[in-house]
Scaffold this motif. Structure first.
Motif, PDB file in Angstrom:
ATOM      1  N   ALA A  47      14.607  82.931  92.627  1.00  0.00           N
ATOM      2  CA  ALA A  47      15.145  84.163  92.040  1.00  0.00           C
ATOM      3  C   ALA A  47      16.089  83.847  90.882  1.00  0.00           C
ATOM      4  O   ALA A  47      16.090  84.546  89.856  1.00  0.00           O
ATOM      5  N   GLN A  50      13.972  82.833  87.904  1.00  0.00           N
ATOM      6  CA  GLN A  50      13.243  83.985  87.380  1.00  0.00           C
ATOM      7  C   GLN A  50      14.158  84.921  86.594  1.00  0.00           C
ATOM      8  O   GLN A  50      13.770  85.417  85.545  1.00  0.00           O
ATOM      9  N   THR A  51      15.351  85.159  87.088  1.00  0.00           N
ATOM     10  CA  THR A  51      16.246  86.102  86.409  1.00  0.00           C
ATOM     11  C   THR A  51      17.012  85.479  85.256  1.00  0.00           C
ATOM     12  O   THR A  51      17.302  86.156  84.278  1.00  0.00           O
ATOM     13  N   ARG A  52      17.349  84.204  85.350  1.00  0.00           N
ATOM     14  CA  ARG A  52      18.198  83.580  84.339  1.00  0.00           C
ATOM     15  C   ARG A  52      17.468  82.691  83.340  1.00  0.00           C
ATOM     16  O   ARG A  52      18.008  82.406  82.281  1.00  0.00           O
ATOM     17  N   SER A  54      13.509  82.499  83.040  1.00  0.00           N
ATOM     18  CA  SER A  54      12.138  82.815  82.630  1.00  0.00           C
ATOM     19  C   SER A  54      12.069  83.695  81.385  1.00  0.00           C
ATOM     20  O   SER A  54      11.049  83.701  80.701  1.00  0.00           O
ATOM     21  N   GLY A  55      13.118  84.415  81.056  1.00  0.00           N
ATOM     22  CA  GLY A  55      13.108  85.230  79.845  1.00  0.00           C
ATOM     23  C   GLY A  55      12.887  84.394  78.592  1.00  0.00           C
ATOM     24  O   GLY A  55      12.182  84.813  77.670  1.00  0.00           O
ATOM     25  N   GLU A 102      26.805  80.794  92.244  1.00  0.00           N
ATOM     26  CA  GLU A 102      25.472  80.357  91.824  1.00  0.00           C
ATOM     27  C   GLU A 102      25.465  78.871  91.482  1.00  0.00           C
ATOM     28  O   GLU A 102      24.551  78.142  91.867  1.00  0.00           O
TER      29      GLU A 102
END
Length: 117
Positions: A47, A50-52, A54-55, A102
């Motif tokens: 997660a 993906q959130t931090r 993959s952009g 995190e």
């Protein structure tokens, strides 16, 4: 009963009550600490990436030249590069740093050998 005798009796009873509680009994009453959850790719790292990440690091994006995020295998294949950029030098992610929690969880995940499950 006179006043002094009542005070003496009260102090004696309090002492006896306190002395009757053993150390073992006190430890038994202490709440148990929850077992820390194991940090895995499936319950945390996926997660986060993906959130931090993959952009910018998705296939076809300019940053994908340095590292393309497309799942667990891509992360483990680039683990040292990711660890350096995110944890050591803190250059990534460029659009905002990770929280202390995190960073701590991600560090733990790397230290534990990057378990998938």
């Amino acid at each position: 009963m006179n006043k002094h005798f009542r005070i003496f009796l009260a102090i004696t009873m309090i002492y006896l009550l306190l002395a009757s509680c053993s150390k073992n009994q006190a430890e038994e009453l202490a709440p148990e600490q929850p077992e820390p959850q194991k940090v895995t790719y499936n319950n945390f790292a996926q997660a986060l990436f993906q959130t931090r990440c993959s952009g910018c690091h998705a296939p076809g994006n300019p940053a994908a030249a340095a590292f393309t995020f497309n799942g667990y295998t891509s992360v483990t294949a680039n683990a040292e590069r990711i660890r350096q950029a995110v944890i050591v030098t803190k250059r990534m992610p460029p659009n905002g740093s990770l929280s202390a929690a995190e960073l701590q969880s991600l560090s733990k995940w790397f230290e534990d050998g990057m378990p998938e499950q």
